[in-house]
Design an enzyme around this catalytic site. Structure first.
Site, PDB file in Angstrom:
ATOM      1  N   CYS A 156       0.829  -1.219   0.000  1.00 50.44           N
ATOM      2  CA  CYS A 156       0.000   0.000   0.000  1.00 50.44           C
ATOM      3  C   CYS A 156       0.860   1.264   0.000  1.00 50.44           C
ATOM      4  O   CYS A 156       0.752   2.097  -0.908  1.00 50.44           O
ATOM      5  CB  CYS A 156      -0.963  -0.024   1.177  1.00 50.44           C
ATOM      6  SG  CYS A 156      -0.177  -0.375   2.766  1.00 50.44           S
TER       7      CYS A 156
HETATM    8  N1  LIG Z   1      -5.149  -3.599   4.788  1.00 53.79           N
HETATM    9  C1  LIG Z   1      -4.472  -2.983   3.845  1.00 53.79           C
HETATM   10  O1  LIG Z   1      -4.600  -1.771   3.653  1.00 53.79           O
HETATM   11  C2  LIG Z   1      -3.541  -3.736   2.963  1.00 53.79           C
HETATM   12  C3  LIG Z   1      -3.230  -5.048   3.174  1.00 53.79           C
HETATM   13  N2  LIG Z   1      -2.355  -5.704   2.371  1.00 53.79           N
HETATM   14  C4  LIG Z   1      -1.989  -7.099   2.610  1.00 53.79           C
HETATM   15  O2  LIG Z   1      -3.088  -7.927   2.255  1.00 53.79           O
HETATM   16  C5  LIG Z   1      -3.172  -9.030   3.129  1.00 53.79           C
HETATM   17  C6  LIG Z   1      -4.543  -9.010   3.783  1.00 53.79           C
HETATM   18  O3  LIG Z   1      -4.684  -7.805   4.518  1.00 53.79           O
HETATM   19  P1  LIG Z   1      -6.032  -7.445   5.272  1.00 53.79           P
HETATM   20  O4  LIG Z   1      -7.190  -7.677   4.407  1.00 53.79           O
HETATM   21  O5  LIG Z   1      -5.808  -6.111   5.866  1.00 53.79           O
HETATM   22  O6  LIG Z   1      -6.004  -8.558   6.442  1.00 53.79           O
HETATM   23  P2  LIG Z   1      -7.156  -8.990   7.444  1.00 53.79           P
HETATM   24  O7  LIG Z   1      -6.466  -9.313   8.729  1.00 53.79           O
HETATM   25  O8  LIG Z   1      -8.239  -7.981   7.460  1.00 53.79           O
HETATM   26  O9  LIG Z   1      -7.711 -10.341   6.791  1.00 53.79           O
HETATM   27  C7  LIG Z   1      -6.973 -11.531   6.741  1.00 53.79           C
HETATM   28  C8  LIG Z   1      -7.850 -12.624   6.176  1.00 53.79           C
HETATM   29  O10 LIG Z   1      -7.120 -13.846   6.097  1.00 53.79           O
HETATM   30  C9  LIG Z   1      -7.892 -14.900   6.684  1.00 53.79           C
HETATM   31  N3  LIG Z   1      -6.961 -15.932   7.131  1.00 53.79           N
HETATM   32  C10 LIG Z   1      -6.170 -15.957   8.230  1.00 53.79           C
HETATM   33  N4  LIG Z   1      -5.442 -17.098   8.260  1.00 53.79           N
HETATM   34  C11 LIG Z   1      -5.765 -17.800   7.141  1.00 53.79           C
HETATM   35  C12 LIG Z   1      -5.365 -19.066   6.612  1.00 53.79           C
HETATM   36  N5  LIG Z   1      -4.451 -19.812   7.234  1.00 53.79           N
HETATM   37  N6  LIG Z   1      -5.924 -19.488   5.464  1.00 53.79           N
HETATM   38  C13 LIG Z   1      -6.867 -18.732   4.826  1.00 53.79           C
HETATM   39  N7  LIG Z   1      -7.287 -17.527   5.275  1.00 53.79           N
HETATM   40  C14 LIG Z   1      -6.740 -17.070   6.423  1.00 53.79           C
HETATM   41  C15 LIG Z   1      -8.661 -14.175   7.793  1.00 53.79           C
HETATM   42  O11 LIG Z   1      -9.801 -14.878   8.208  1.00 53.79           O
HETATM   43  P3  LIG Z   1      -9.786 -15.934   9.408  1.00 53.79           P
HETATM   44  O12 LIG Z   1      -8.690 -15.513  10.363  1.00 53.79           O
HETATM   45  O13 LIG Z   1     -11.147 -15.852   9.998  1.00 53.79           O
HETATM   46  O14 LIG Z   1      -9.486 -17.234   8.770  1.00 53.79           O
HETATM   47  C16 LIG Z   1      -9.080 -12.934   6.996  1.00 53.79           C
HETATM   48  O15 LIG Z   1     -10.127 -13.267   6.121  1.00 53.79           O
HETATM   49  C17 LIG Z   1      -2.008  -8.897   4.121  1.00 53.79           C
HETATM   50  O16 LIG Z   1      -0.918  -9.638   3.668  1.00 53.79           O
HETATM   51  C18 LIG Z   1      -1.684  -7.423   4.062  1.00 53.79           C
HETATM   52  O17 LIG Z   1      -0.342  -7.190   4.377  1.00 53.79           O
HETATM   53  C19 LIG Z   1      -1.815  -5.092   1.277  1.00 53.79           C
HETATM   54  C20 LIG Z   1      -2.083  -3.788   0.999  1.00 53.79           C
HETATM   55  C21 LIG Z   1      -2.953  -2.990   1.850  1.00 53.79           C
HETATM   56  C1  LIG Z   2      -1.535   1.095   9.207  1.00 54.60           C
HETATM   57  C2  LIG Z   2      -0.738  -0.182   9.088  1.00 54.60           C
HETATM   58  O1  LIG Z   2      -0.507  -0.877  10.059  1.00 54.60           O
HETATM   59  N1  LIG Z   2      -0.324  -0.503   7.871  1.00 54.60           N
HETATM   60  C3  LIG Z   2       0.437  -1.684   7.580  1.00 54.60           C
HETATM   61  C4  LIG Z   2       0.764  -1.706   6.122  1.00 54.60           C
HETATM   62  C5  LIG Z   2      -0.331  -2.241   5.295  1.00 54.60           C
HETATM   63  C6  LIG Z   2      -0.073  -3.623   4.814  1.00 54.60           C
HETATM   64  O2  LIG Z   2      -0.922  -4.458   5.003  1.00 54.60           O
HETATM   65  O3  LIG Z   2       1.126  -3.876   4.269  1.00 54.60           O
HETATM   66  P1  LIG Z   2       1.379  -4.458   2.812  1.00 54.60           P
HETATM   67  O4  LIG Z   2       0.948  -3.410   1.861  1.00 54.60           O
HETATM   68  O5  LIG Z   2       2.840  -4.732   2.772  1.00 54.60           O
HETATM   69  O6  LIG Z   2       0.667  -5.731   2.624  1.00 54.60           O
HETATM   70  C7  LIG Z   2       1.776  -1.736   8.294  1.00 54.60           C
HETATM   71  O7  LIG Z   2       2.401  -0.707   8.473  1.00 54.60           O
HETATM   72  O8  LIG Z   2       2.221  -2.848   8.553  1.00 54.60           O
END
Ligand SMILES: NC(=O)C1=CN([C@@H]2O[C@H](COP(=O)(O)OP(=O)(O)OC[C@H]3O[C@@H](n4cnc5c(N)ncnc54)[C@H](OP(=O)(O)O)[C@@H]3O)[C@@H](O)[C@H]2O)C=CC1
Ligand SMILES: CC(=O)N[C@@H](CCC(=O)OP(=O)(O)O)C(=O)O
Length: 336
Positions: A156
């Site tokens: 992000c």
């Molecule tokens: N949030 C953001 O702004 C951004 C996030 N990302 C990346 O995207 C990914 C997801 O982020 P985000 O949506 O915030 O995360 P969340 O914590 O909101 O969601 C994680 C999801 O993964 C599921 N999960 C956990 N363990 C497992 C498993 N073993 N198998 C299958 N599903 C699983 C969880 O459900 P449950 O635990 O119920 O199984 C949940 O649905 C991360 O790697 C993050 O770094 C990238 C860019 C931006």
């Molecule tokens: C506010 C906050 O905690 N942000 C996350 C970054 C978002 C994320 O999920 O990281 P990726 O884009 O690498 O997947 C952090 O700093 O770890």
């Protein structure tokens, strides 16, 4: 015939955004939403967690079975909104079974196993996939994305930082003896849906974190091809990232050269909007798939301001943009 798409990690913030986008996508058919085997949300409809999705997407959140072969073989493409180590373990199984992978985590973004030990705290087991993975910064890696089965969607903060800086660096407009300084503020959804003390309502204010050691600093530096100083901040709002970037211009560089550089790279790229005047704000991009960029210069320095929705251009929308590119669709299909 529509391509069958599934979302793993569908109950999370990025997973829910993917579910929303894919439900409306004209060429991808959303055929399954998955969570972990022992998820507390197993078998609930996604709309029970995200009421905005009621009647739009009521698919159940299915727990992943032990053997993933059938799920992987029945899907054409899978999006992974899962934690880094979970993606690291799951993606290879899907690829082996002929399913294209669009991973939103950091598990395949940097082709260096030592980087994972140092910044992610696990030992990477798939150097051959790190070699093959294409970094999903959509505006910059179009041709490679179109040919790969594994897209490591850019992070992000790295997305907004690199979209803001790359045209200036590619056109040799910056004096890199002075490192560009990126100060970026993210909404709390950046930390994911799982509750934690740092992201709880009464704790969040505005603070820097990860100072000099956040994993996105090397991700940005590697893919930008230039060192930067990067300091993330957590702000008390739900979604969006605003990056304020200060850099030194090479002697004699004009505003027109800067504008021409942005035009050169983004003229045919509808999801990056470069301002002729003024600076972007989170308000301009929240709930949208755009990254907005504006700049000002004075006394040989430039301040670039980039804004995006971390869950969309910073994650789910960029992942679908990459999938559109992979399948040869218009890159904005289903996004605007
Ligand atoms: N949030 C953001 O702004 C951004 C996030 N990302 C990346 O995207 C990914 C997801 O982020 P985000 O949506 O915030 O995360 P969340 O914590 O909101 O969601 C994680 C999801 O993964 C599921 N999960 C956990 N363990 C497992 C498993 N073993 N198998 C299958 N599903 C699983 C969880 O459900 P449950 O635990 O119920 O199984 C949940 O649905 C991360 O790697 C993050 O770094 C990238 C860019 C931006
Ligand atoms: C506010 C906050 O905690 N942000 C996350 C970054 C978002 C994320 O999920 O990281 P990726 O884009 O690498 O997947 C952090 O700093 O770890």
């Amino acid at each position: 015939m529509a391509q069958k798409a599934i979302v793993v990690g569908a109950s999370g913030y990025t997973g829910a955004e993917l579910a929303k986008i894919l439900t409306r996508h004209p060429e991808f058919e959303l055929t399954g939403l998955y969570v972990s085997t022992n998820s507390q949300d197993a078998d609930k409809p996604i709309s029970a967690l995200y009421p905005q999705l009621r009647t739009i997407c009521d698919l159940p959140l299915q727990p992943l079975p032990e053997d993933l072969t059938e799920i992987a073989q029945n899907a054409d493409l899978a999006f992974f909104g899962t934690a880094h180590e979970v993606s690291h373990n799951l993606v290879p199984i899907f690829l082996k079974n002929g399913c294209k992978a669009f991973d939103l985590s950091g598990a395949f973004r940097v082709n260096n196993v030592d980087f994972y030990t140092e910044y992610y705290g696990f030992t990477h087991q798939y150097p051959e996939l790190l070699e093959k993975a294409v970094y999903g910064l959509a505006e910059w890696n179009h041709e490679k994305i179109a040919q790969t089965d594994l897209v490591a969607v850019a992070g992000c903060y790295p997305t907004v930082s690199q979209l803001s800086l790359k045209p200036l660096i590619e056109n040799d407009l910056l004096d890199l003896n002075q490192l560009p300084v990126i100060n970026a503020v993210s909404g709390v959804s950046g930390a994911g849906r799982k509750a934690s003390l740092t992201s709880s309502f009464c704790e969040v204010s505005l603070n820097a974190y990860g100072v000099f050691n956040h994993r996105h600093q090397p991700e940005i530096a590697v893919h930008l091809g230039a060192e930067v100083i990067f300091t993330p901040h957590l702000g008390n709002f739900k979604r969006g990232i605003l990056a304020t970037i200060t850099a030194k211009l090479k002697a004699g560089v004009t505003d027109e050269q800067i504008r021409a550089a942005y035009r050169q790279y983004y003229a045919g790229r509808p999801l990056v909007r470069v301002y002729e005047q003024g600076l972007p704000s989170i308000k301009a991009v929240e709930f949208t798939p755009y990254c907005d960029i504006g700049f000002a210069t004075k006394n040989g320095h430039i301040i670039v301001v980039g804004a995006e929705d971390n869950l969309l251009k910073g994650a789910a929308a960029q992942a679908v943009q990459c999938a559109n590119i992979r399948y040869g669709f218009n890159e904005v299909l289903g996004l605007i």
